[in-house]
Design a protein around this motif. Sequence first.
Motif, PDB file in Angstrom:
ATOM      1  N   THR A 252       0.654  -1.260  -0.093  1.00  0.00           N
ATOM      2  CA  THR A 252      -0.089  -0.243  -0.025  1.00  0.00           C
ATOM      3  C   THR A 252       0.970   1.452  -0.058  1.00  0.00           C
ATOM      4  O   THR A 252       1.861   1.368   0.734  1.00  0.00           O
ATOM      5  N   VAL A 253       0.464   2.217  -0.757  1.00  0.00           N
ATOM      6  CA  VAL A 253       1.200   3.396  -0.952  1.00  0.00           C
ATOM      7  C   VAL A 253       0.882   4.153   0.627  1.00  0.00           C
ATOM      8  O   VAL A 253      -0.143   4.099   1.257  1.00  0.00           O
ATOM      9  N   ARG A 254       2.078   4.915   0.814  1.00  0.00           N
ATOM     10  CA  ARG A 254       1.822   5.555   2.308  1.00  0.00           C
ATOM     11  C   ARG A 254       0.595   6.208   2.412  1.00  0.00           C
ATOM     12  O   ARG A 254       0.071   6.086   3.475  1.00  0.00           O
ATOM     13  N   THR A 255       0.368   7.195   1.438  1.00  0.00           N
ATOM     14  CA  THR A 255      -0.745   8.036   1.644  1.00  0.00           C
ATOM     15  C   THR A 255      -2.100   7.181   1.733  1.00  0.00           C
ATOM     16  O   THR A 255      -3.212   7.698   2.102  1.00  0.00           O
ATOM     17  N   GLU A 256      -2.252   5.956   1.548  1.00  0.00           N
ATOM     18  CA  GLU A 256      -3.382   5.227   1.448  1.00  0.00           C
ATOM     19  C   GLU A 256      -3.709   4.557   2.853  1.00  0.00           C
ATOM     20  O   GLU A 256      -4.526   3.929   3.272  1.00  0.00           O
TER      21      GLU A 256
ATOM     22  N   TRP B 243      -1.717   7.277   8.278  1.00  0.00           N
ATOM     23  CA  TRP B 243      -1.404   8.423   7.176  1.00  0.00           C
ATOM     24  C   TRP B 243      -2.557   9.489   7.051  1.00  0.00           C
ATOM     25  O   TRP B 243      -2.501  10.602   7.213  1.00  0.00           O
TER      26      TRP B 243
ATOM     27  N   SER C  98       9.587   6.492  -4.733  1.00  0.00           N
ATOM     28  CA  SER C  98       9.516   5.463  -3.750  1.00  0.00           C
ATOM     29  C   SER C  98      10.336   4.135  -4.220  1.00  0.00           C
ATOM     30  O   SER C  98      10.862   4.254  -5.301  1.00  0.00           O
TER      31      SER C  98
ATOM     32  N   GLU D 156       9.246   1.561  -4.718  1.00  0.00           N
ATOM     33  CA  GLU D 156       8.573   0.766  -5.806  1.00  0.00           C
ATOM     34  C   GLU D 156       8.786   1.557  -7.206  1.00  0.00           C
ATOM     35  O   GLU D 156       8.248   1.165  -8.079  1.00  0.00           O
TER      36      GLU D 156
ATOM     37  N   GLU E 268       7.688   4.916  -7.622  1.00  0.00           N
ATOM     38  CA  GLU E 268       6.641   5.567  -7.915  1.00  0.00           C
ATOM     39  C   GLU E 268       6.959   7.309  -7.556  1.00  0.00           C
ATOM     40  O   GLU E 268       7.783   7.191  -6.510  1.00  0.00           O
TER      41      GLU E 268
ATOM     42  N   ILE F 170       6.829  10.191  -5.480  1.00  0.00           N
ATOM     43  CA  ILE F 170       6.322  10.451  -4.215  1.00  0.00           C
ATOM     44  C   ILE F 170       5.578  11.861  -4.201  1.00  0.00           C
ATOM     45  O   ILE F 170       6.237  12.853  -4.803  1.00  0.00           O
ATOM     46  N   THR F 171       4.264  11.907  -3.691  1.00  0.00           N
ATOM     47  CA  THR F 171       3.597  13.112  -3.881  1.00  0.00           C
ATOM     48  C   THR F 171       3.795  14.276  -2.483  1.00  0.00           C
ATOM     49  O   THR F 171       3.449  15.312  -2.262  1.00  0.00           O
TER      50      THR F 171
ATOM     51  N   GLN G  93       9.250   5.670   2.785  1.00  0.00           N
ATOM     52  CA  GLN G  93       9.269   4.665   1.536  1.00  0.00           C
ATOM     53  C   GLN G  93      10.341   4.825   0.451  1.00  0.00           C
ATOM     54  O   GLN G  93      10.097   4.870  -0.585  1.00  0.00           O
TER      55      GLN G  93
END
Length: 548
Positions: A2-6, A10, A360, A362, A364, A366-367, A499
């Motif tokens: 799971t992405v951190r923001t999800e 968080w 990240s 992964e 991706e 990072i926002t 991440q």
Amino acid sequence: MTVRTELSSWKKLTSLAQNMQNIHMNDLFAADSERFDKFSIKLPNILFDYSKNIIDDAVVKQLLNLCEQVELESWRDKMFNAERINLTENRAVLHTALRNRSKKAIVLDGENVTDQVEDALAHMEKFVNQVRQGQWKGYSGKRITDIVNIGVGGSNLGPQMVTEALKHYSDQSVNVHYVSNVDGAQITEVLAPLNPEKVLFIVSSKTFTTTETMTNANTATQWLLKSAIDKNAIAKHFVAVSANIKNATDFGIHPDNIFSMWDWVGGRFSLWSAIGLPIALDLGFDKFIELLDGAFEIDEHFQQAPLNANVPVLMALLSLWNCTFLGFKSQAILPYDQTLHMLSAYLQQAEMESNGKSVSWEGEKITYPTVPSIWGELGINGQHAFYQYLHQSNNIVPGDFIGSVESVTPVAGHHETLMSNFFAQTQALMTGVNEEQVRADLKAKGRNQEVIDKLAPHKVHEGNRPTNTLLLSQISPKTLGQLIALYEQKIFVQGILLQVCSFDQWGVELGKGLAANIETELLSDDVVQSHDSSTANLIKFYKSVKAN
Ligand code: F6P
């Protein structure tokens, strides 16, 4: 994954950050007389107070919940157990093995890393004793009086910061100097007063390819050979610390005098290895081991303490809270101890090279903001330079205040003046002073209404500016080892929370590659065609001025 923001923690932290916008720490202290006890931890030799942060029980709960959700403890164990957590380089991350004072086996690819470390330490000890006791002779038979460490980044900042911090523990058997900058001004200045017959160079480079270090090492060789003439002198005046045995040998360093480095030690985490040779030469091997002992104690704490009482974990969580959730994008390192004058420079590399990333693990984008920019200065000097900004700027800069109960060099009256400022500043940054208080104060000083109206807005300090306090018993090899390891482990935890891959540094490669091409262009007479027009014209201008 799971992405951190999800993650639920968080999301909750995001909304808690909104709520905390309207909360002042003064009110949090007023509401809870136990706040200091709740939000401070006493380690042997170090008190960590984080009560002056914009946090409450709900925030801390969710930060700890985040640790669970990102499986922090499992990642921590992977690091200590030699799993290849440096994902982009497929390497283990084992700087902790360098200070594994329990000597328990750590196995990587079927080899016991602990044995390798112990062999390397024995190699260091023998060499350090030979040099310090005068048995190691230069080409003309004289003992070595001066050590010049040539290295940059992690091969410089750690050892130099520690040498400076512990200089009062040196018996001055040898004098230690550092050359890191490829600007010839530095090596010229360092070598000018030295006698080549009595100088030993340590070429400190994990890769043994770093241009700046190789350029300085070549200049040092020429300087030596001007006096020694015979190339065999190089073997007596140069040792290397490197994982690249071939390049070090090709340079002329005797294989017996190449100290081991491994790909599982990142440069910025390497002062515990033979990269720390100048420290050991300066202080003696026993004190170098005390430094490792201090770091080992923190590694044990990091592995054993529950997350809510785990200092590096809390340091990382607070950094995340302040930067990613509250949006405070820089952090000041403010030592109130002259010996720590290089700490912020050291931590800049440690934290920013490790976690200053935006992709990240992964792959991706990072926002969210990752780590803050790190900067700082000795506290007292900073008070008379940039603290105005810390107290009243619109940009809030959380600070780490680091001080010692006892000075290593006590001078009557000085330490209390220093430390009164240390305590006053975190208080002022937290409490501030509101307009009502300012007006009352001006009135009490007999100012008339017109002056009060004019000055009052300028004298208001909003306060509510977060700080951590790290109060050490005294700077010593052991406490310094503890302090550095706290920050190292904080950086590891930050990487997991955010991440990001903390143990690579791809961001330094682009500039390095371009510089190599530009150097060729600077040395040639050809007209520079490539590059954007700004860069091309800058080079053109440089060359034209140089040619005239
Ligand atoms: O350019 C950055 C860097 O790779 C750092 O990570 C490292 O500490 C420094 O250069 C020096 O590298 P080396 O020890 O290989 O000369």
